[in-house]
Design an enzyme around this catalytic site. Structure first.
Site, PDB file in Angstrom:
ATOM      1  N   LYS A 132       0.807  -1.209   0.000  1.00 14.95           N
ATOM      2  CA  LYS A 132       0.000   0.000   0.000  1.00 14.95           C
ATOM      3  C   LYS A 132       0.855   1.280   0.000  1.00 14.95           C
ATOM      4  CE  LYS A 132      -4.069  -2.001  -0.036  1.00 14.95           C
ATOM      5  NZ  LYS A 132      -3.974  -3.462   0.054  1.00 14.95           N
TER       6      LYS A 132
HETATM    7  C1  LIG Z   1      -5.277  -4.330   0.688  1.00 15.07           C
HETATM    8  C2  LIG Z   1      -6.751  -4.155   0.623  1.00 15.07           C
HETATM    9  C3  LIG Z   1      -7.602  -4.485   1.701  1.00 15.07           C
HETATM   10  C4  LIG Z   1      -7.146  -5.247   2.895  1.00 15.07           C
HETATM   11  O1  LIG Z   1      -6.066  -4.775   3.560  1.00 15.07           O
HETATM   12  P1  LIG Z   1      -5.102  -5.728   4.432  1.00 15.07           P
HETATM   13  O2  LIG Z   1      -4.376  -4.718   5.254  1.00 15.07           O
HETATM   14  O3  LIG Z   1      -4.215  -6.476   3.499  1.00 15.07           O
HETATM   15  O4  LIG Z   1      -5.961  -6.599   5.258  1.00 15.07           O
HETATM   16  C5  LIG Z   1      -8.950  -4.174   1.593  1.00 15.07           C
HETATM   17  N1  LIG Z   1      -9.458  -3.626   0.482  1.00 15.07           N
HETATM   18  C6  LIG Z   1      -8.688  -3.338  -0.586  1.00 15.07           C
HETATM   19  C7  LIG Z   1      -9.316  -2.701  -1.790  1.00 15.07           C
HETATM   20  C8  LIG Z   1      -7.315  -3.608  -0.562  1.00 15.07           C
HETATM   21  O5  LIG Z   1      -6.568  -3.344  -1.634  1.00 15.07           O
END
Ligand SMILES: *Cc1c(COP(=O)(O)O)cnc(C)c1O
Length: 401
Positions: free
Chosen positions: A186
């Site tokens: 992210k």
């Molecule tokens: C990465 C992601 C999540 C979940 O996040 P995690 O921290 O990996 O649990 C939820 N929604 C979207 C659209 C994502 O890209």
């Protein structure tokens, strides 16, 4: 979208503050922590950055969705509408609270099509989750207007668009609440971690209590545990070290990460526009507010996309072909389509041996028209002139594919 690229001295210093006290936990240890409250400070700074009143840190982006849905009171018997192009976590969280995910089409923004959303609202719809995919805005103003008409809360899954704005306003602040992820890929990362922002004090209070076994986080007779709990909770707490890393990453989000991605996106867009004839770019509602994690473009057919991407891959410059992506695209979610869960009786996709909802892989033809004709490049924070030149050469070759 990679905050990991800029992990450095600032993150190390913040972590050292925690290691010096030995207090790894966000609650309690008032005497030992020497005034260090990293998770709490991260929440305050993240809320202020987004112009939101409250922020609740949690252990992941998936936990953020689950805690938000639970605090909104969503459960069995409820339908939650999201989009057929998102990460699996969005609908996993809906299933985790016992509700049923319903999928709306995406449009040229690669996010929820408000017209299709309106068609999918039923008497059982209790929440709408637009996702700001790949760094850029869903049509959240229109979606919130539709939701208001029906009295349904909007939860914005902003996991992929931290720092993104629409018309000057931060993504995640248009609906009842917005959730973020700080996982390894992210825009800003804490290793694992998540955040929920809201302007609703009561909703925040429920999230705060739910994510920590029902503790109310005010001084109580008898200390932590001396309070009366309002409801059954769970544990999705963030650690102090994650909070510490979050503080350093947040400080870099706008000036370092997004600024570099925007510059790199402009350069790559120019290369794609001038090399691939007939290319059409993804619709971005507000270029200024784009967090510029990806450059997505449409070609005339699925077959053409795959030929172009093969040439790009052979030249060491593969894009992502989302049409084949098993993590983000509805017809490729085989476990959902098959109703496979770990539970012996198939909960939550089945109850008492009976399927609760059947997912037809052909249910989203409009989404297929966009996603299966789309290629996307992820924008790195660090893009050298050499790499950009290599990509331009690969694109020139691909133009003949
Ligand atoms: C990465 C992601 C999540 C979940 O996040 P995690 O921290 O990996 O649990 C939820 N929604 C979207 C659209 C994502 O890209």
């Amino acid at each position: 979208m990679p905050g990991f690229e800029v992990f450095g001295k600032e993150e190390e210093k913040e972590i050292q503050d925690v290691l010096k006290t030995g207090v790894l936990f966000r609650y309690e240890f008032a005497n030992e922590r020497q005034g260090v409250y990293k998770v709490r400070t991260f929440e305050e700074k993240f809320a202020a950055f987004c112009d939101a009143s409250f922020a609740q840190a949690v252990s992941s982006g998936t936990a953020a969705l689950k805690v938000a849905l639970a605090a909104l009171g969503i459960g069995p018997g409820d339908e939650v509408i999201t989009q057929g192009f998102t990460f699996v976590a969005t609908w996993e969280a809906i299933l985790e609270v016992g509700a049923i995910p319903v999928f709306a089409e995406v449009d040229a923004t690669m996010n929820m099509d408000p017209r299709d959303l309106e068609k999918k609202i039923t008497a059982n719809t209790r929440c709408i989750i637009p996702v700001h995919m790949l760094g850029a805005q869903a049509r959240v103003e229109e979606i919130v207007a539709i939701a208001k008409k029906h009295g349904i809360p909007v939860l914005e899954d902003t996991a992929q668009s931290a720092g993104g704005r629409l018309h000057g306003r931060h993504l995640g602040t248009f609906g009842a609440c917005g959730t973020f992820s700080f996982d390894s890929v992210k825009t800003m990362t804490t290793g694992e971690g998540g955040m929920i922002i809201t302007n609703d004090g009561e909703l925040w209070r429920s999230m705060s209590e739910y994510h920590d076994h029902g503790h109310d986080h005010v001084p109580n007779p008898g200390g932590r545990g001396g309070e009366k709990r309002r409801f059954v909770g769970s544990n999705y707490r963030m650690m102090e070290i994650q909070g510490a890393i979050g503080l350093a990453q947040l400080a870099k989000l706008d000036p370092v990460i997004i600024a570099a991605q925007k510059k790199n996106k402009a350069a790559l867009k120019e290369a794609v526009a001038t090399t691939l004839p007939g290319v059409r770019f993804r619709e971005i509602l507000d270029e200024t507010g784009d967090s510029a994690t990806h450059l997505c473009f449409f070609l005339d057919s699925a077959d053409h996309c795959q030929r172009v991407n093969k040439t790009l891959a052979d030249a060491g410059c593969a894009a992502t072909y989302f049409g084949a992506n098993t993590w983000h695209y509805y017809p490729r979610w085989e476990q959902l389509l098959a109703g496979s869960t770990v539970s012996r009786d198939g909960w939550p996709l089945a109850a008492h041996g009976k399927r609760r909802y059947i997912y037809d892989p052909a249910a989203l033809p409009q989404s297929a028209g966009y996603i299966e004709r789309c290629l996307g490049f992820q924008l790195p924070v660090k893009l050298s002139d050499e790499r950009l030149a290599q990509m331009r050469e690969a694109l020139k070759k691909a133009a003949r594919a």
